[in-house]
Scaffold this motif. Structure first.
Motif, short mmCIF file in Angstrom:
data_model
loop_
_atom_site.label_atom_id
_atom_site.label_comp_id
_atom_site.label_asym_id
_atom_site.label_seq_id
_atom_site.Cartn_x
_atom_site.Cartn_y
_atom_site.Cartn_z
N ALA A 8 0.77 -1.06 0.24
CA ALA A 8 0.17 -0.02 -0.02
C ALA A 8 1.18 1.14 0.13
CB ALA A 8 -0.93 0.21 1.44
N ASP A 9 0.49 2.14 -0.65
CA ASP A 9 1.47 3.61 -0.83
C ASP A 9 1.02 4.10 -0.17
OD1 ASP A 9 2.35 5.70 -1.89
OD2 ASP A 9 0.60 6.21 -2.44
N ALA A 27 -13.22 4.12 4.12
CA ALA A 27 -12.04 3.98 4.55
C ALA A 27 -11.52 3.68 5.11
CB ALA A 27 -11.59 5.19 4.90
N PHE A 28 -11.39 3.08 6.97
CA PHE A 28 -10.94 2.14 8.04
C PHE A 28 -11.47 0.36 7.04
CE2 PHE A 28 -10.74 -0.49 11.23
CZ PHE A 28 -10.03 -0.01 12.20
N GLU A 33 -7.92 -3.57 5.12
CA GLU A 33 -7.85 -5.09 3.84
C GLU A 33 -6.25 -4.47 3.35
OE1 GLU A 33 -9.70 -6.88 2.43
OE2 GLU A 33 -10.87 -6.77 4.17
N ALA A 34 -5.64 -3.94 2.94
CA ALA A 34 -4.03 -2.56 2.52
C ALA A 34 -3.08 -3.11 3.51
CB ALA A 34 -4.52 -1.29 2.39
N SER A 60 -5.32 -4.34 17.84
CA SER A 60 -4.63 -3.35 17.41
C SER A 60 -5.30 -2.37 17.05
CB SER A 60 -3.09 -3.83 16.39
OG SER A 60 -2.82 -4.94 17.37
N PHE A 61 -6.18 -3.57 15.99
CA PHE A 61 -7.00 -2.09 15.17
C PHE A 61 -8.58 -1.45 15.08
CE2 PHE A 61 -5.05 -4.42 11.60
CZ PHE A 61 -5.22 -2.72 10.48
N VAL A 62 -9.53 -2.03 16.75
CA VAL A 62 -9.74 -1.03 17.23
C VAL A 62 -8.71 -0.30 18.13
CG1 VAL A 62 -10.71 -1.27 19.85
CG2 VAL A 62 -11.23 -3.00 18.15
#
Length: 194
Positions: A8-9, A27-28, A33-34, A60-62
């Motif tokens: 991912a950029d 967006a999240f 996904e990226a 972590s994503f939370v």
């Protein structure tokens, strides 16, 4: 984890993080996904167990969702910031599951697992130089300021949680963090790492 998945950029990751800070769910999702395959791989290398790595990735994503507004692009690249969150959570799990007497061997294995094997040599060099610059700049902060920044950003605690743990007024914690971030930004800018 597919090795053919494109990296991912960083600018795109930054844009998704900024949108997530505004509570943009799509967006999240794109950010997840990226970046999740690479972050899951890191957690798995540190922990060695799929179920623990999945738990760390979810936690972590939370944390990323809740703290996206605190991400400072001048201090680190988006993947570096998210990697730090995953790494810290994985180490917290390691501490919880650690057996008495295994500390040294366990710490050595954990430290050996830090490099992200999917990163290119240029990525590793950039992460390494950014981490060293950040560590040097953190070391220049007063101890109490270093402590509140560490608790807030490396242990993913809210400002309120930091204030409660240190028995300090919330306003003091916020002021120390704001001033420390300004000092870190200035220090990193001088080193060319910002």
């Amino acid at each position: 984890m597919s090795s053919t998945a494109p990296q991912a950029d960083p600018a795109q990751l930054r844009a998704w993080l900024q949108a997530a800070a505004r509570r943009d769910g799509s967006a999240f999702h794109a950010l997840y996904e990226a970046s999740s395959p690479r972050l899951y791989g890191l957690a798995l290398r540190i922990l060695g167990r799929r179920e623990l790595a999945e738990e760390v990735l979810q936690e972590s994503f939370v944390a990323i969702w809740h703290h996206a507004s605190e991400y400072e692009s001048a201090l680190s690249a988006p993947m570096t910031w998210m990697t730090t969150i995953v790494r810290n959570r994985a180490f917290d799990v390691l501490r919880r599951t650690r057996h008495e007497g295994e500390d040294d061997a366990f710490d050595s294995r954990a430290m050996e697992s830090l490099p992200d094997l999917s990163a290119t040599p240029a990525d590793l060099l950039q992460m390494s130089s950014e981490a060293k610059a950040l560590a040097d700049c953190m070391g220049a902060l007063e101890e109490k300021h270093r402590q509140v920044v560490g608790m807030a950003f490396f242990h993913d605690l809210s400002h309120s949680d930091v204030a409660e743990k240190l028995t300090l007024p919330l306003g003091t914690v916020k002021t120390w963090i704001r001033r420390s971030l300004a000092r870190l930004h200035s220090c990193l800018s001088e080193r060319g790492a910002a």
